[in-house]
Design an enzyme around this catalytic site. Structure first.
Site, PDB file in Angstrom:
ATOM      1  N   THR A  16       0.779  -1.234  -0.073  1.00 12.52           N
ATOM      2  CA  THR A  16      -0.109  -0.065   0.016  1.00 12.52           C
ATOM      3  C   THR A  16       0.783   1.395   0.057  1.00 12.52           C
ATOM      4  O   THR A  16       0.744   2.333  -0.463  1.00 12.52           O
ATOM      5  CB  THR A  16      -1.009   0.020   1.193  1.00 12.52           C
ATOM      6  OG1 THR A  16      -1.930  -1.090   1.045  1.00 12.52           O
ATOM      7  CG2 THR A  16      -1.619   1.287   1.369  1.00 12.52           C
ATOM      8  N   SER A  62       1.215  -7.470  -0.750  1.00 10.78           N
ATOM      9  CA  SER A  62       1.798  -8.585  -0.056  1.00 10.78           C
ATOM     10  C   SER A  62       1.102  -9.875   0.356  1.00 10.78           C
ATOM     11  O   SER A  62       1.431 -10.815   0.486  1.00 10.78           O
ATOM     12  CB  SER A  62       2.703  -7.990   1.386  1.00 10.78           C
ATOM     13  OG  SER A  62       1.624  -7.825   2.330  1.00 10.78           O
TER      14      SER A  62
HETATM   15  C1  SIN Z   1      -1.069  -2.798   2.870  1.00 17.27           C
HETATM   16  O1  SIN Z   1       0.209  -2.817   2.488  1.00 17.27           O
HETATM   17  O2  SIN Z   1      -1.584  -2.373   3.757  1.00 17.27           O
HETATM   18  C2  SIN Z   1      -2.004  -4.078   2.302  1.00 17.27           C
HETATM   19  C3  SIN Z   1      -1.574  -4.308   0.760  1.00 17.27           C
HETATM   20  C4  SIN Z   1      -0.284  -5.399   1.111  1.00 17.27           C
HETATM   21  O3  SIN Z   1      -0.039  -5.895   2.161  1.00 17.27           O
HETATM   22  O4  SIN Z   1       0.737  -5.240   0.080  1.00 17.27           O
END
Ligand code: SIN
Length: 311
Positions: A16, A62
């Site tokens: 994110t 992720s």
């Molecule tokens: C995030 O980063 O908060 C969610 C998406 C991810 O884990 O890549």
């Protein structure tokens, strides 16, 4: 003349922190892993003037992190840390599995230099994106003279790879350390340490994880709950699982039928570890019970078991 070890290398993997949404007010309906790590650095004017180098290792949400990317990341981190001019490495990552990647890197590399992971709960396009501050803080921690091992800098706090847990699904301060074991805080560009990390376990080394990812052991996680029976264990044995981590209730307790099925699995050569579905606290090792994962959470116990089976 010797080059001062003041270079911080930033490795981008997505998440994110590199996410974008159509509008600045959209904090949920965004797409993770869109911006390159150079773009993330450009959004932090306070980083100008520092010696930084950026490399994109992956571009993933992720939830889709995989063993091949773990291998590439571990090799890259190791190679960067071995450069004399490198003071530390920062890894940008998604929040959803960062505690697993952090633990994996710590167990494989147990680095003396700092590897500071960071992330964000809001996309880079949000009105109040948290990524730029977290990235700045991660660089501050990686530059700190006392920092070592794999750490996580997030929302002003520093966590160890061992204790880190995501504890909230959307709150901006979404992480904590089990048993209140935060290592420190970042205040106005300075680190204030509360705790020094426990002596790290010796690194397992990159050779431990060089087998092609498709041949890594298959280790699954299951849970004890009201009415839990052994059906899922038997289905997994039939499927050809190599290891099972069970998130038991309380101090790693299991229903009688789940316990019996796991013992059947063990008798057939499947490695079993007992963890807990509680947020904190160890599972005691007691005679006659299935092996305990100590204080590792189920996802970290799974990594430990995978690494043991790779030996
Ligand atoms: C995030 O980063 O908060 C969610 C998406 C991810 O884990 O890549």
């Amino acid at each position: 003349m010797q080059t001062p070890a003041d270079l911080i290398v930033i490795l981008g993997t997505g998440g994110t922190i590199a996410g974008t949404a159509k509008t600045a007010s959209d904090g949920v309906g965004y797409t993770a892993a869109q911006l390159r790590v150079e773009d993330l650095l450009a959004a932090v004017p306070a980083l100008q003037g520092r010696r930084l180098e950026a490399h994109q290792i992956a571009q993933l949400d992720s939830k889709d992190m995989d063993f091949t990317t773990w291998q590439r990341l571990a090799q890259q981190v190791d190679a960067q840390l071995s450069r004399p001019e490198v003071k530390g490495v920062v890894v940008t990552h998604g929040t959803d599995t960062v505690e697993e990647t952090a633990y994996f890197l710590q167990r494989v590399l147990a680095p003396n230099k700092p590897v500071v992971m960071t992330a964000a709960m809001r996309p880079a396009t949000a009105l109040q994106a948290d990524g730029p501050q977290n990235l700045l803080d991660a660089v501050v921690v990686a530059s700190d003279v006392y920092a070592s091992g794999v750490l996580f800098a997030f929302a002003g706090a520093i966590h160890s790879a061992e204790q880190l847990r995501k504890v909230h699904s959307y709150r901006i301060d979404a992480f904590d350390s089990a048993e209140g074991a935060r290592l420190g805080v970042i205040e106005e560009g300075r680190v204030r340490w509360h705790l020094r990390t426990a002596l790290p376990l010796a690194p397992l080394g990159l050779a431990r994880v060089d087998r092609p990812a498709a041949q890594w052991p298959r280790v699954q996680i299951l849970m004890n709950h009201v009415g839990a029976d052994g059906a899922i264990v038997r289905a997994l044995i039939a499927e050809g699982v190599d290891g099972l981590v069970v998130a038991g209730t309380g101090n790693g307790t299991l229903s009688a039928s789940l316990d019996a099925a796991l013992r059947e699995a063990q008798a057939q050569g499947v490695r079993v570890l007992r963890s807990t579905r509680c947020d904190a606290g160890p599972v005691m090792e007691l005679p006659g019970l299935l092996p305990s994962a100590g204080s590792l959470s189920p996802v970290k116990a799974r990594i430990e078991l995978i690494l043991a089976l790779l030996a």
